[in-house]
Design an enzyme around this catalytic site. Structure first.
Site, PDB file in Angstrom:
ATOM      1  N   CYS A 178      13.965  29.461 -52.880  1.00 32.54           N
ATOM      2  CA  CYS A 178      12.929  28.223 -53.324  1.00 32.54           C
ATOM      3  C   CYS A 178      11.903  28.033 -52.243  1.00 32.54           C
ATOM      4  O   CYS A 178      11.160  29.045 -51.963  1.00 32.54           O
ATOM      5  CB  CYS A 178      13.767  27.116 -53.547  1.00 32.54           C
ATOM      6  N   HIS A 208      17.482  28.945 -57.577  1.00 39.25           N
ATOM      7  CA  HIS A 208      18.461  28.899 -56.787  1.00 39.25           C
ATOM      8  C   HIS A 208      19.927  29.582 -57.046  1.00 39.25           C
ATOM      9  O   HIS A 208      20.507  29.197 -57.930  1.00 39.25           O
ATOM     10  CB  HIS A 208      18.947  27.233 -56.804  1.00 39.25           C
ATOM     11  N   GLU A 236      22.424  30.004 -55.488  1.00 39.91           N
ATOM     12  CA  GLU A 236      23.683  29.506 -55.029  1.00 39.91           C
ATOM     13  C   GLU A 236      24.367  28.762 -55.958  1.00 39.91           C
ATOM     14  O   GLU A 236      25.624  28.336 -55.837  1.00 39.91           O
ATOM     15  CB  GLU A 236      23.260  28.720 -53.635  1.00 39.91           C
TER      16      GLU A 236
HETATM   17  N1  GLN Z   1       9.302  21.814 -52.342  1.00 35.26           N
HETATM   18  C1  GLN Z   1       9.325  23.023 -52.758  1.00 35.26           C
HETATM   19  C2  GLN Z   1       8.696  22.733 -54.421  1.00 35.26           C
HETATM   20  O1  GLN Z   1       8.816  21.619 -54.935  1.00 35.26           O
HETATM   21  C3  GLN Z   1      10.481  23.697 -52.791  1.00 35.26           C
HETATM   22  C4  GLN Z   1      11.745  22.968 -53.719  1.00 35.26           C
HETATM   23  C5  GLN Z   1      12.993  23.345 -53.503  1.00 35.26           C
HETATM   24  O2  GLN Z   1      13.195  24.103 -52.341  1.00 35.26           O
HETATM   25  N2  GLN Z   1      14.048  23.369 -53.965  1.00 35.26           N
HETATM   26  O3  GLN Z   1       8.280  23.583 -55.109  1.00 35.26           O
END
Ligand code: GLN
Length: 533
Positions: free
Chosen positions: A381, A507, A509
């Site tokens: 992410c 994600h 995970e």
């Molecule tokens: N802050 C970034 C976004 O909103 C990444 C979000 C995250 O890592 N869950 O796109």
């Protein structure tokens, strides 16, 4: 349908979620279908708006629900399918009841905690059971007995048990039996008092899970049984696990928990087959090799902030027959002192997700270090976003490249907010959430790692790769190897001239299990192992 309610006494952090999940594992291995649910007494509608210091990780479900991290344990320990209905908060209950009141659904009545709030809670418990088709619903109640906030939930459970009959529902109370060093004794009084608190509101647990640092001798067990009005064999000792949380179901099985629960609920099943689970635990406990993986984050001092990532690494380690030495690095330290000092000698670098600009420059340095030193790199992410920014700056010469999250006025917004997100003002539940499909580029490293051309992965983010920069980056060896099926959104990137450098917008995970590690983690660990040799 049978119901098991899991309550907690004396103090928080006793591992109620793990106890509930472990019971789920044992019942599933007996051939029963279980579903787990968490009731959280706080007033937030969901934990999505809480920061990791308050709440630890926000666990995202396939349907996009932002939930308590205990749901992560439920999904990792069992095969049950969870949806937003499986994490009910007081905030949601009140939101629903107040909306009904405004619509006039209560036909002029005074709206009250009993029966309106408790009715809503009971409906939600019943619905989770009915919609899952499970044999057993395990419902964990957050917080500790005696909390004012938890009372409506406990009252709802009292009514619920009355309605379904006491043969169909039991309460399993997770409690602390502290060892007082000066007296050299285990103390049962705190447990007695927390049971007294439950009795005051008409609840009598049938099973006690006693968290303790010392074995419970017969005398202590008898005392707990007598004063808490619980059968002697239902006083279950639950010491700290020696090596891994995955030992918990095995330890509870040794104490006979699943047999007692089946007896109390008149469930006839086969004995559970724990051989796969045991094999996994054995590999976690005594792996052949070890590998050092750095996790460069900003919440590394919090045990719970990157829970699912730590678990996914453990799963991937076991499948590679290797133990993971997690080197937790504060991104702000790298910011000040450089990546080399902290990352030299690690076999792989992982940059997890995050929000806000604190530590971001340190994460960018970590991504650069991994690229230049040819160290395996997994970005998740925000980890993908910093990998993009790093490449744009240091390879493509866009010195001020950034994400508009951190530098709204950057001349090169390589990561930017989606058009449809621009006008969103609500913070709760308004990101790109839940399962979306990713299509992999034929012949890419990602394609090879996954062994298929498409995958469903869970998301939680607002910002995206800015397609205007695709060509500039790709000309220099940046590969966009995963996109949304329509090709408009970037889901995964990799580097051409690097042994293992993959970073995804989603994600992974949230979809790794003990005996089914996620392919990205599994391959990352295997590459890191090769790097260490
Ligand atoms: N802050 C970034 C976004 O909103 C990444 C979000 C995250 O890592 N869950 O796109």
């Amino acid at each position: 349908m049978k119901y098991i309610f899991v309550t907690g006494g004396v103090v928080s952090s006793l591992g109620k979620g793990l106890a509930a999940a472990s019971l789920g594992t044992l019942l599933e291995l007996r051939g029963l279908q279980v579903v787990l649910q968490k009731l959280d007494p706080y007033l937030n509608v969901d934990p999505g708006t809480m920061n990791p210091f308050q709440h630890g990780e926000v666990y995202v479900l396939a349907d996009g629900a932002e939930t308590d991290l205990d749901l992560g344990h439920y999904e990792r320990f069992t095969n049950c399918v969870l949806t937003r209905a499986n994490n009910l908060t007081s905030g949601q209950v009140y939101e629903t009841v107040l909306a009904k009141e405004r619509r006039g659904d209560y036909l002029g009545k005074t709206v009250q905690v009993i029966p309106h709030i408790t009715d809503e809670i009971k409906t939600r418990i019943r619905d989770v059971g009915a919609n899952s088709g499970a044999d057993i619903v395990i419902t964990e109640i957050g917080g500790t007995t005696g909390d004012i906030e938890g009372l409506p939930f406990l009252e709802a459970i009292r009514q619920f048990i009355l309605e379904v009959g006491s043969g169909n529902a039991i309460i399993m109370h997770v409690t602390l039996v502290p060892f007082i060093k000066a007296a050299g004794e285990l103390k049962t009084k705190p447990t007695q008092q927390s049971i007294a608190k439950l009795r005051e509101i008409g609840l009598q647990p049938q099973v006690l899970i006693c968290r303790t640092e010392m074995p419970l001798d017969t005398e202590v067990r008898q005392k707990l049984s007598l004063f808490c009005n619980v059968p002697l064999d239902a006083v279950i000792e639950a010491g700290d696990v020696d090596h891994t949380i995955y030992e918990a179901p095995l330890n509870l099985r040794d104490e006979g928990l699943d047999s007692i629960v089946c007896r109390l609920l008149s469930l006839e099943t086969k004995e559970p087959n724990l051989s796969d689970w045991k094999r996994f635990v054995q590999r976690v406990i005594s792996p052949k090799k070890r590998v050092r993986i750095a996790i460069v984050g900003k919440y590394i001092e919090l045990q719970d902030a990157y829970k699912s990532i730590y678990e996914s690494l453990t799963h991937a380690g076991a499948s590679n027959d290797c133990g993971i030495d997690m080197v937790l690095v504060d991104a702000e330290d790298i910011e000040i002192e450089g990546a080399e000092k902290y990352l030299q000698g690690v076999a792989g670098v992982l940059v997890p997700g995050g929000f806000g600009d604190r530590g971001v420059e340190g994460k960018i340095k970590a991504a650069r270090y991994a690229r230049e030193s040819r160290t395996p790199f997994l970005g998740l992410c925000l980890g993908m976003q910093v990998a993009t920014i790093e490449f744009a700056r240091n390879v493509c010469g866009l010195a001020e490249a950034n994400s508009t999250e951190f530098a709204p006025e950057t001349p090169d917004p390589v990561i930017a907010i989606l058009e449809e997100q621009k006008d969103v003002t609500d913070m709760g539940g308004s990101m790109r959430l839940g399962t979306w499909q990713t299509k992999f580029l034929e012949g890419s490293h990602a394609h090879q790692v996954y062994g298929k051309t498409e995958a469903s992965e869970r998301h939680r983010h607002r910002y995206e790769f800015n397609m205007k920069y695709r060509q500039i980056l790709e000309e220099k060896g940046f590969v966009i190897s995963g996109t949304s099926p329509d090709g408009n959104l970037v889901e995964l990137v990799e580097l051409k001239n690097h042994p293992w450098y993959l970073a995804c917008q989603y994600h992974p995970e949230f979809q790794s299990k003990p005996n089914a590690p996620h392919p990205l983690f599994k391959s990352f660990i295997s590459a890191s192992l090769a790097n260490e040799d």
